[in-house]
Write a protein that holds these residues in place. Structure first.
Motif, PDB file in Angstrom:
ATOM      1  N   ILE A 320       0.831  -1.199   0.000  1.00 37.28           N
ATOM      2  CA  ILE A 320       0.000   0.000   0.000  1.00 37.28           C
ATOM      3  C   ILE A 320       0.870   1.255   0.000  1.00 37.28           C
ATOM      4  CG2 ILE A 320      -0.183   0.280   2.512  1.00 37.28           C
ATOM      5  CD1 ILE A 320      -3.283   0.624   1.970  1.00 37.28           C
ATOM      6  N   HIS A 321       0.335   2.321  -0.608  1.00 35.50           N
ATOM      7  CA  HIS A 321       0.984   3.635  -0.545  1.00 35.50           C
ATOM      8  C   HIS A 321       0.320   4.534   0.491  1.00 35.50           C
ATOM      9  CE1 HIS A 321       2.772   2.617  -4.549  1.00 35.50           C
ATOM     10  NE2 HIS A 321       3.754   3.355  -4.060  1.00 35.50           N
ATOM     11  N   ARG A 322      -0.969   4.284   0.769  1.00 34.71           N
ATOM     12  CA  ARG A 322      -1.709   5.125   1.704  1.00 34.71           C
ATOM     13  C   ARG A 322      -1.355   4.681   3.122  1.00 34.71           C
ATOM     14  NH1 ARG A 322      -7.878   5.862   0.293  1.00 34.71           N
ATOM     15  NH2 ARG A 322      -6.859   6.491  -1.627  1.00 34.71           N
ATOM     16  N   LEU A 323      -0.339   5.310   3.706  1.00 33.39           N
ATOM     17  CA  LEU A 323       0.230   4.829   4.960  1.00 33.39           C
ATOM     18  C   LEU A 323      -0.736   4.913   6.134  1.00 33.39           C
ATOM     19  CD1 LEU A 323       3.863   6.255   4.729  1.00 33.39           C
ATOM     20  CD2 LEU A 323       2.956   4.103   3.869  1.00 33.39           C
ATOM     21  N   SER A 324      -1.686   5.840   6.095  1.00 34.22           N
ATOM     22  CA  SER A 324      -2.619   5.970   7.217  1.00 34.22           C
ATOM     23  C   SER A 324      -3.488   4.724   7.381  1.00 34.22           C
ATOM     24  CB  SER A 324      -3.507   7.195   7.018  1.00 34.22           C
ATOM     25  OG  SER A 324      -4.177   7.137   5.766  1.00 34.22           O
ATOM     26  N   SER A 325      -3.562   3.892   6.333  1.00 34.33           N
ATOM     27  CA  SER A 325      -4.389   2.681   6.403  1.00 34.33           C
ATOM     28  C   SER A 325      -3.701   1.537   7.132  1.00 34.33           C
ATOM     29  CB  SER A 325      -4.774   2.222   4.989  1.00 34.33           C
ATOM     30  OG  SER A 325      -5.509   3.208   4.322  1.00 34.33           O
ATOM     31  N   ILE A 326      -2.390   1.631   7.355  1.00 35.62           N
ATOM     32  CA  ILE A 326      -1.678   0.476   7.908  1.00 35.62           C
ATOM     33  C   ILE A 326      -0.943   0.799   9.211  1.00 35.62           C
ATOM     34  CG2 ILE A 326      -1.450  -0.847   5.794  1.00 35.62           C
ATOM     35  CD1 ILE A 326       1.485   1.232   6.831  1.00 35.62           C
ATOM     36  N   THR A 327      -1.359   1.883   9.896  1.00 36.39           N
ATOM     37  CA  THR A 327      -0.687   2.235  11.150  1.00 36.39           C
ATOM     38  C   THR A 327      -0.871   1.162  12.221  1.00 36.39           C
ATOM     39  OG1 THR A 327      -2.645   3.503  11.805  1.00 36.39           O
ATOM     40  CG2 THR A 327      -0.851   4.712  10.726  1.00 36.39           C
ATOM     41  N   GLY A 328      -1.940   0.352  12.097  1.00 35.62           N
ATOM     42  CA  GLY A 328      -2.189  -0.687  13.083  1.00 35.62           C
ATOM     43  C   GLY A 328      -1.612  -2.039  12.717  1.00 35.62           C
ATOM     44  N   ALA A 329      -0.857  -2.121  11.620  1.00 34.84           N
ATOM     45  CA  ALA A 329      -0.273  -3.407  11.202  1.00 34.84           C
ATOM     46  C   ALA A 329       0.722  -3.889  12.249  1.00 34.84           C
ATOM     47  CB  ALA A 329       0.416  -3.253   9.854  1.00 34.84           C
ATOM     48  N   LYS A 348       7.541   2.876  16.088  1.00 33.38           N
ATOM     49  CA  LYS A 348       8.985   2.661  16.100  1.00 33.38           C
ATOM     50  C   LYS A 348       9.649   3.253  14.860  1.00 33.38           C
ATOM     51  CE  LYS A 348      12.448  -1.029  16.124  1.00 33.38           C
ATOM     52  NZ  LYS A 348      12.669  -2.506  16.128  1.00 33.38           N
ATOM     53  N   LEU A 349       9.028   3.090  13.722  1.00 32.40           N
ATOM     54  CA  LEU A 349       9.606   3.596  12.475  1.00 32.40           C
ATOM     55  C   LEU A 349       9.559   5.121  12.422  1.00 32.40           C
ATOM     56  CD1 LEU A 349       8.184   0.967   9.957  1.00 32.40           C
ATOM     57  CD2 LEU A 349      10.553   1.201  10.728  1.00 32.40           C
ATOM     58  N   LEU A 350       8.497   5.712  12.952  1.00 34.90           N
ATOM     59  CA  LEU A 350       8.450   7.175  13.009  1.00 34.90           C
ATOM     60  C   LEU A 350       9.573   7.710  13.887  1.00 34.90           C
ATOM     61  CD1 LEU A 350       4.662   8.128  13.312  1.00 34.90           C
ATOM     62  CD2 LEU A 350       6.152   8.357  11.312  1.00 34.90           C
ATOM     63  N   ALA A 351       9.794   7.029  15.009  1.00 35.17           N
ATOM     64  CA  ALA A 351      10.833   7.483  15.946  1.00 35.17           C
ATOM     65  C   ALA A 351      12.227   7.345  15.357  1.00 35.17           C
ATOM     66  CB  ALA A 351      10.732   6.690  17.250  1.00 35.17           C
ATOM     67  N   ALA A 352      12.411   6.373  14.437  1.00 40.19           N
ATOM     68  CA  ALA A 352      13.736   6.161  13.837  1.00 40.19           C
ATOM     69  C   ALA A 352      14.118   7.276  12.875  1.00 40.19           C
ATOM     70  CB  ALA A 352      13.759   4.820  13.112  1.00 40.19           C
ATOM     71  N   TYR A 356      10.889   5.646   6.304  1.00 39.45           N
ATOM     72  CA  TYR A 356       9.456   5.587   6.620  1.00 39.45           C
ATOM     73  C   TYR A 356       8.953   6.935   7.124  1.00 39.45           C
ATOM     74  CZ  TYR A 356       4.993   4.077   8.559  1.00 39.45           C
ATOM     75  OH  TYR A 356       3.647   3.950   8.836  1.00 39.45           O
ATOM     76  N   ARG A 357       9.724   7.601   7.952  1.00 42.52           N
ATOM     77  CA  ARG A 357       9.313   8.918   8.466  1.00 42.52           C
ATOM     78  C   ARG A 357       9.155   9.906   7.307  1.00 42.52           C
ATOM     79  NH1 ARG A 357       8.983  11.661  13.420  1.00 42.52           N
ATOM     80  NH2 ARG A 357       8.079  13.687  12.927  1.00 42.52           N
ATOM     81  N   ARG A 358      10.075   9.845   6.345  1.00 42.38           N
ATOM     82  CA  ARG A 358       9.961  10.755   5.194  1.00 42.38           C
ATOM     83  C   ARG A 358       8.712  10.426   4.366  1.00 42.38           C
ATOM     84  NH1 ARG A 358      15.498   9.629   4.905  1.00 42.38           N
ATOM     85  NH2 ARG A 358      15.271   8.402   2.990  1.00 42.38           N
ATOM     86  N   LEU A 359       8.457   9.124   4.167  1.00 43.88           N
ATOM     87  CA  LEU A 359       7.253   8.729   3.429  1.00 43.88           C
ATOM     88  C   LEU A 359       5.998   9.173   4.170  1.00 43.88           C
ATOM     89  CD1 LEU A 359       8.272   5.093   2.369  1.00 43.88           C
ATOM     90  CD2 LEU A 359       8.130   7.084   0.871  1.00 43.88           C
ATOM     91  N   TRP A 360       6.022   9.058   5.506  1.00 40.94           N
ATOM     92  CA  TRP A 360       4.868   9.467   6.307  1.00 40.94           C
ATOM     93  C   TRP A 360       4.642  10.971   6.220  1.00 40.94           C
ATOM     94  CZ3 TRP A 360       0.735   7.486   8.535  1.00 40.94           C
ATOM     95  CH2 TRP A 360       0.053   8.242   9.479  1.00 40.94           C
ATOM     96  N   ASP A 361       5.711  11.726   6.293  1.00 33.93           N
ATOM     97  CA  ASP A 361       5.587  13.182   6.194  1.00 33.93           C
ATOM     98  C   ASP A 361       5.030  13.587   4.838  1.00 33.93           C
ATOM     99  OD1 ASP A 361       6.559  13.455   8.754  1.00 33.93           O
ATOM    100  OD2 ASP A 361       8.620  13.919   8.137  1.00 33.93           O
TER     101      ASP A 361
END
Length: 377
Positions: A320-329, A348-352, A356-361
């Motif tokens: 998936i590209h829509r990251l908000s859909s998989i925050t609970g994975a 954990k990935l956001l904190a790193a 992933y943080r760049r993709l989330w932003d």
């Protein structure tokens, strides 16, 4: 056509169409010209064969040099033999041209060797998935490079990363659409190469981004998941996939023919039917490749509810590209350049503060984007 019109390219598009038709005409003329003389010669050869055979055979028979049954045999078989030779030469002449090359490519495809089947058949008792140092190239271009990860049984793992990172390739390798160059792909501890292909694909359901439906009834498109399913089982799968109501509203309900690729349905309706098909199949492993992309909010809600039913107690890989859909994975794998760059939970990935943080932003910035009022100057 609407795209051509809206961008004022009608004249350009018509010109290109004329050029394509002219090119097609010219190629056909060249083929006819280049094969006419050989065809005439082949026909002449066939007729001359009979013209020579009959008088010669009759002469030999009248002079008692040829038995009647032998003469009759040659008279009967000669036309068939000449026709076979003519057909072979005709085929050879045509394969020298562009149209013939197309036939050659089709023949080469039909002669492709299938993936090797194991002598035995491994029996699976659990359905975790493991990639162990997997490398894979497509047409000499490396796609995966020494990728290793594990998806626990009955868990949800999300696979994210930039376009072209190799996400769909991983899905294809799990289903053994291709074989790896090196390393191992395992399901339940067994190398997928040691599982017969029919059995392997019974263990796996895939919900593709591009839904493939057939020019058949809704009932038969869903029943494709399990051919022996009863009508009631099809109805139950449709209800679970949140598509029973819209199917009932169709002119003939479940017996409505939906057109090639489901042309008479919306994108969301097609996706829900594909999920109903996967629910009916009831495989222990589910792979979802961008299943909710391009959907409007209402259809996305229905599809998300259908997916919730689909993935219960399954081993699930979500691309998936829509990251908000998989925050609970349970696990998120970040793929970059054919390698697993990061892995862990969303937090954990956001904190790193890595890829992933760049993709989330980027995702949140795109999600929050809106048209702004521009004051007239």
């Amino acid at each position: 056509m609407p795209v051509i019109k809206v961008f004022n390219q009608v004249s350009f598009g018509f010109r290109r169409f004329q050029e394509a038709v002219k090119d097609f005409r010219d190629k056909n003329i060249r083929v006819v010209i280049s094969t006419t003389l050989p065809n005439i010669l082949l026909l002449t050869f066939t007729m001359l064969g009979l013209a020579v055979l009959l008088p010669l055979g009759l002469y030999l028979y009248l002079n008692n040099s040829l038995a009647l049954n032998t003469f009759a045999f040659f008279v009967i078989t000669a036309p068939t033999f000449s026709e076979s030779v003519a057909h072979c030469l005709f085929y050879y002449l045509h394969t020298k041209h562009i149209e013939g090359q197309a036939i050659k490519r089709i023949a080469a495809l039909l002669q492709e060797e299938p993936l090797p089947e194991p002598a035995g058949d491994a029996v699976l008792t659990n359905f975790d998935i493991e990639f162990s140092s997997v490398s894979f190239s497509y047409e000499q271009e490396p796609v995966l490079k020494n990728a290793s990860f594990k998806i626990p049984e009955k868990s949800i793992t999300a696979l994210v990363g930039p376009s072209g990172a190799g996400k769909t390739t991983i899905a294809n390798l799990i289903a053994r659409f291709w074989d790896v160059d090196s390393g191992e792909v395992k399901i339940g501890g067994q190398n997928v190469k040691d599982i017969k292909l029919d059995a392997l694909l019974r263990y796996i359901s895939i919900v593709f981004q591009e839904v493939i439906l057939f020019n058949d009834t809704v009932m038969e498109n869903i029943r494709l998941g399990r051919r022996e399913a009863t009508d009631e089982e099809v109805f139950q799968a449709a209800r679970a996939a949140r598509c029973h109501d819209f199917i009932e509203s169709l002119p003939l309900g479940y017996l409505t023919v939906i057109g090639e690729k489901g042309a008479r349905l919306s994108a969301g309706e097609r996706q829900r039917i594909s999920i109903a098909r996967a629910i009916l199949k009831d495989s222990p492993v589910i792979i979802m490749d961008e299943a909710t992309v391009y959907l409007d909010p209402e259809n996305e809600r229905f599809v998300q509810e259908a997916v919730t039913e689909l993935v219960k107690d399954k081993t699930v890989l979500v691309i998936i590209h829509r990251l908000s859909s998989i925050t609970g994975a349970g696990q998120i794998l970040v793929l970059d350049g054919g390698r697993i760059a990061e892995r862990g939970s969303h937090e954990k990935l956001l904190a790193a503060k890595g890829l992933y943080r760049r993709l989330w932003d980027d995702h949140t910035a795109a999600r929050d984007w809106k048209f702004k009022h521009i004051a007239q100057q």
